[in-house]
Scaffold this motif. Structure first.
Motif, PDB file in Angstrom:
ATOM      1  N   GLU A  51      35.683 -38.062  91.848  1.00  0.00           N
ATOM      2  CA  GLU A  51      35.968 -38.517  90.248  1.00  0.00           C
ATOM      3  C   GLU A  51      34.557 -38.113  89.700  1.00  0.00           C
ATOM      4  O   GLU A  51      34.404 -37.510  88.577  1.00  0.00           O
ATOM      5  CB  GLU A  51      35.996 -39.880  90.256  1.00  0.00           C
ATOM      6  CG  GLU A  51      37.555 -40.228  90.313  1.00  0.00           C
ATOM      7  CD  GLU A  51      37.613 -41.847  90.397  1.00  0.00           C
ATOM      8  OE1 GLU A  51      37.133 -42.343  89.467  1.00  0.00           O
ATOM      9  OE2 GLU A  51      38.565 -42.460  90.981  1.00  0.00           O
ATOM     10  N   LYS A  55      34.128 -35.286  86.858  1.00  0.00           N
ATOM     11  CA  LYS A  55      33.280 -35.672  85.546  1.00  0.00           C
ATOM     12  C   LYS A  55      32.170 -34.820  85.096  1.00  0.00           C
ATOM     13  O   LYS A  55      31.901 -34.324  84.170  1.00  0.00           O
ATOM     14  CB  LYS A  55      33.106 -37.170  85.404  1.00  0.00           C
ATOM     15  CG  LYS A  55      34.131 -37.888  85.402  1.00  0.00           C
ATOM     16  CD  LYS A  55      33.879 -39.380  85.068  1.00  0.00           C
ATOM     17  CE  LYS A  55      35.032 -40.322  85.440  1.00  0.00           C
ATOM     18  NZ  LYS A  55      35.269 -40.939  84.118  1.00  0.00           N
ATOM     19  N   GLU A  58      33.353 -31.547  84.205  1.00  0.00           N
ATOM     20  CA  GLU A  58      33.687 -31.724  82.555  1.00  0.00           C
ATOM     21  C   GLU A  58      32.594 -31.547  81.897  1.00  0.00           C
ATOM     22  O   GLU A  58      32.549 -30.996  80.634  1.00  0.00           O
ATOM     23  CB  GLU A  58      34.796 -32.754  82.546  1.00  0.00           C
ATOM     24  CG  GLU A  58      35.169 -33.339  81.012  1.00  0.00           C
ATOM     25  CD  GLU A  58      36.233 -32.172  80.157  1.00  0.00           C
ATOM     26  OE1 GLU A  58      36.306 -32.180  79.114  1.00  0.00           O
ATOM     27  OE2 GLU A  58      36.689 -31.539  81.331  1.00  0.00           O
ATOM     28  N   MET A  59      31.864 -32.360  82.127  1.00  0.00           N
ATOM     29  CA  MET A  59      30.379 -32.512  81.103  1.00  0.00           C
ATOM     30  C   MET A  59      29.832 -31.044  81.146  1.00  0.00           C
ATOM     31  O   MET A  59      29.147 -30.884  80.074  1.00  0.00           O
ATOM     32  CB  MET A  59      29.376 -33.408  81.797  1.00  0.00           C
ATOM     33  CG  MET A  59      28.096 -33.888  80.818  1.00  0.00           C
ATOM     34  SD  MET A  59      26.945 -34.891  81.439  1.00  0.00           S
ATOM     35  CE  MET A  59      27.856 -36.196  82.475  1.00  0.00           C
TER      36      MET A  59
END
Length: 86
Positions: A51, A55, A58-59
């Protein structure tokens, strides 16, 4: 009430003897429980790690998009790129 306490007392004593090592399968059961707990923790750690990496990806993608947008906005002004501050 007294009869309930006296009837449960021998059972409790028998269980405490078994839990103290009177039963030869206790170490095997303990080992199985510890292995299950370690596997569970390992799976949870792997899930949390994936996870976090998702993230972070994605950032990174969003930052790349933001950088591209800022560069295109800077190039759009007067047809030339403005100097950036460092």
């Amino acid at each position: 009430m007294a009869s309930n306490q006296s009837s449960s007392s021998p059972n409790n004593n028998r269980n405490s003897v078994n839990s103290l090592g009177g039963d030869a399968t206790a170490p095997a059961e303990l080992s199985a429980v510890v292995d299950e707990l370690l596997n569970s923790l390992s799976n949870k750690f792997a899930g949390v790690s994936s996870e976090i990496f998702a993230k972070m990806d994605e950032m990174s993608r969003r930052l790349d998009n933001l950088e591209a947008t800022l560069q295109s906005n800077n190039e759009g002004r007067d047809g030339k790129s403005s100097p950036t501050k460092q």
